[in-house]
Design a protein around this motif. Sequence first.
Motif, PDB file in Angstrom:
ATOM      1  N   THR A   1      -9.056  -3.072  14.294  1.00  0.00           N
ATOM      2  CA  THR A   1      -8.805  -2.416  15.583  1.00  0.00           C
ATOM      3  C   THR A   1      -7.613  -3.043  16.292  1.00  0.00           C
ATOM      4  N   PHE A   2      -7.496  -4.369  16.216  1.00  0.00           N
ATOM      5  CA  PHE A   2      -6.356  -5.060  16.821  1.00  0.00           C
ATOM      6  C   PHE A   2      -5.040  -4.522  16.254  1.00  0.00           C
TER       7      PHE A   2
ATOM      8  N   THR B   1       6.686  -0.274   9.111  1.00  0.00           N
ATOM      9  CA  THR B   1       5.804  -1.389   8.758  1.00  0.00           C
ATOM     10  C   THR B   1       6.368  -2.696   9.282  1.00  0.00           C
ATOM     11  N   LEU B   2       7.686  -2.867   9.148  1.00  0.00           N
ATOM     12  CA  LEU B   2       8.333  -4.053   9.719  1.00  0.00           C
ATOM     13  C   LEU B   2       8.111  -4.107  11.224  1.00  0.00           C
ATOM     14  N   GLN B   3       8.271  -2.991  11.907  1.00  0.00           N
ATOM     15  CA  GLN B   3       8.084  -2.958  13.358  1.00  0.00           C
ATOM     16  C   GLN B   3       6.644  -3.289  13.741  1.00  0.00           C
ATOM     17  N   LEU B   4       5.689  -2.838  12.928  1.00  0.00           N
ATOM     18  CA  LEU B   4       4.285  -3.169  13.187  1.00  0.00           C
ATOM     19  C   LEU B   4       4.061  -4.669  13.103  1.00  0.00           C
TER      20      LEU B   4
ATOM     21  N   THR C   1      -2.065  -2.603  18.168  1.00  0.00           N
ATOM     22  CA  THR C   1      -0.709  -3.153  18.137  1.00  0.00           C
ATOM     23  C   THR C   1       0.296  -2.074  17.756  1.00  0.00           C
ATOM     24  N   ALA C   2      -0.063  -1.225  16.794  1.00  0.00           N
ATOM     25  CA  ALA C   2       0.819  -0.128  16.392  1.00  0.00           C
ATOM     26  C   ALA C   2       1.106   0.791  17.581  1.00  0.00           C
ATOM     27  N   LYS C   3       0.079   1.115  18.349  1.00  0.00           N
ATOM     28  CA  LYS C   3       0.263   1.982  19.521  1.00  0.00           C
ATOM     29  C   LYS C   3       1.207   1.344  20.529  1.00  0.00           C
ATOM     30  N   LYS C   4       1.045   0.049  20.751  1.00  0.00           N
ATOM     31  CA  LYS C   4       1.914  -0.649  21.704  1.00  0.00           C
ATOM     32  C   LYS C   4       3.368  -0.637  21.251  1.00  0.00           C
TER      33      LYS C   4
ATOM     34  N   ARG D   1       0.855  -1.187   0.000  1.00  0.00           N
ATOM     35  CA  ARG D   1       0.000   0.000   0.000  1.00  0.00           C
ATOM     36  C   ARG D   1       0.892   1.238   0.000  1.00  0.00           C
ATOM     37  N   ARG D   2       0.506   2.208  -0.798  1.00  0.00           N
ATOM     38  CA  ARG D   2       1.248   3.464  -0.812  1.00  0.00           C
ATOM     39  C   ARG D   2       1.096   4.194   0.527  1.00  0.00           C
ATOM     40  N   GLY D   3       1.896   5.220   0.708  1.00  0.00           N
ATOM     41  CA  GLY D   3       1.748   6.100   1.855  1.00  0.00           C
ATOM     42  C   GLY D   3       2.287   5.522   3.146  1.00  0.00           C
ATOM     43  N   THR D   4       1.864   6.126   4.241  1.00  0.00           N
ATOM     44  CA  THR D   4       2.305   5.711   5.568  1.00  0.00           C
ATOM     45  C   THR D   4       1.101   5.573   6.485  1.00  0.00           C
ATOM     46  N   GLY D   5       1.111   4.530   7.279  1.00  0.00           N
ATOM     47  CA  GLY D   5       0.117   4.381   8.332  1.00  0.00           C
ATOM     48  C   GLY D   5      -1.242   3.873   7.910  1.00  0.00           C
TER      49      GLY D   5
END
Length: 457
Positions: free
Chosen positions: A366-367, A425-428, A371-374, A343-347
């Motif tokens: 939502t999960f 994205t890798l970290q997510l 997860t991104a916030k954590k 997917r293009r862009g970020t987030g």
Amino acid sequence: MKNWNRLFIRQGFMVQEQSRNVWICWEESEENMSFLLESLRTLSIEYTFEHGILSILSPAVSEEAWLRCMGARYRGTGEWPWFHSGKEEPKIKEIDTYMSGMVRQLHRLGLPVIHCNGGRGRRRPVIEFASWVDMEKASSVLQAAGLSKILVRNRQINISVSRDQLLNITEKLNNVQKEWLNEEAASMKKQLFLHQLEQCLSINGESGNEDEIRQFVVEHLHPYVDVVAVDRTGNILAQKVCGTGQGPVILLNAHLDTVDVIEKGREIIKEGAIWSSSKGILGADDRAGIAVLLELAQRLHEFQFNGKVKFIFTVEEEIGLIGARSVDDYFLWDVDAAFVVDRRGTGDIVTSFAGYEPFCAESYGTFIEETAKKQGLTGWKCTIGGSSDTRIWASHGIQSVNLSAGYHNEHTPSETLDTDACYGTLQLLIGVFQEARELNRVIRRIKHRHRRVRPNM
């Protein structure tokens, strides 16, 4: 199948590849070169060696055959005088077959080893460093190369990985630069990821001509999965069972093809974290996704994940999702959750096609947001998007999303890649594996509520 250059690196030969199957050997010791040439002769490999230039005319052998040939009698069973000085060039023939590459790379980085023991499958491998080595730097560089579990005792480091993994660690160490040693392990890991990302961006493979990138992916995926195969359409299918395999089954997907060729002689222009192409497309759609998934495969052993991971690298996505449509149903039957990186862009967490064809239940999206916030990642939100392989996996009743890979203006000469966003994205996805128990609970609730009704029904 490894190529000759990778076989040399993994065994510890310090020869520089000048072109395909041609190496400059001026920096390698006479004794190590003698051992290398002796091994090639033992395998009946056709080669020439003149004025320090090695040319090999025969195709590479399997790594199993190479290791058998390199396994000289009594190799790695004792200690030798050069070990104790820590200053002379290590003699490959005298070091454990699975440790020699690591020892040579550490020596190159100014972290000489004076003793090592490969464990030979009966106990943990151990390396002991010279008295002047900074053990904090030694630990950091080994962790950056993928040794997540190490035990430091005085000048010794005990390693908790299989012997086969030691060869993979060596390949990572080969890409570490001396100037990185003052950085923390996390920073070095990112540098290694960026190196692999640049490799992926430099390989051609427009729709219908994915052979070169497919070979690269298979070679770099093979050491980290249980099985990898190419199906009749040209898709790469791979699988890794982690732990007991009793947890969720996760599908990771990116596509191999680019919309156009990568122009010959182009350069990647780097302006901080933003990369672009000097001419033509950059190819981040979807080389960025490929790099993320390869890095994730290489780090799977670091997570306490209990379940199964499947990889699909599809062909001809850009011309109608052709590869994804042809994947045999049996490979998808047990998949619980799919993550596409295209997917293009970020987030962006794309949860539907155009808002009317859902890819997943709301709780699944939502999960991923939580997860991104954590993970300390900001800006990740569920949204609608366009067509991608995600549509195919969702049509099989799999909870699916398409994640931003950090590129913009894809399919044009103005294409750019935000490498920080790509690494995010890798970290997510790392966070997804770390939160696998919660993912399993979310999937179970969705199945109970919908009794596995397809998302678009």
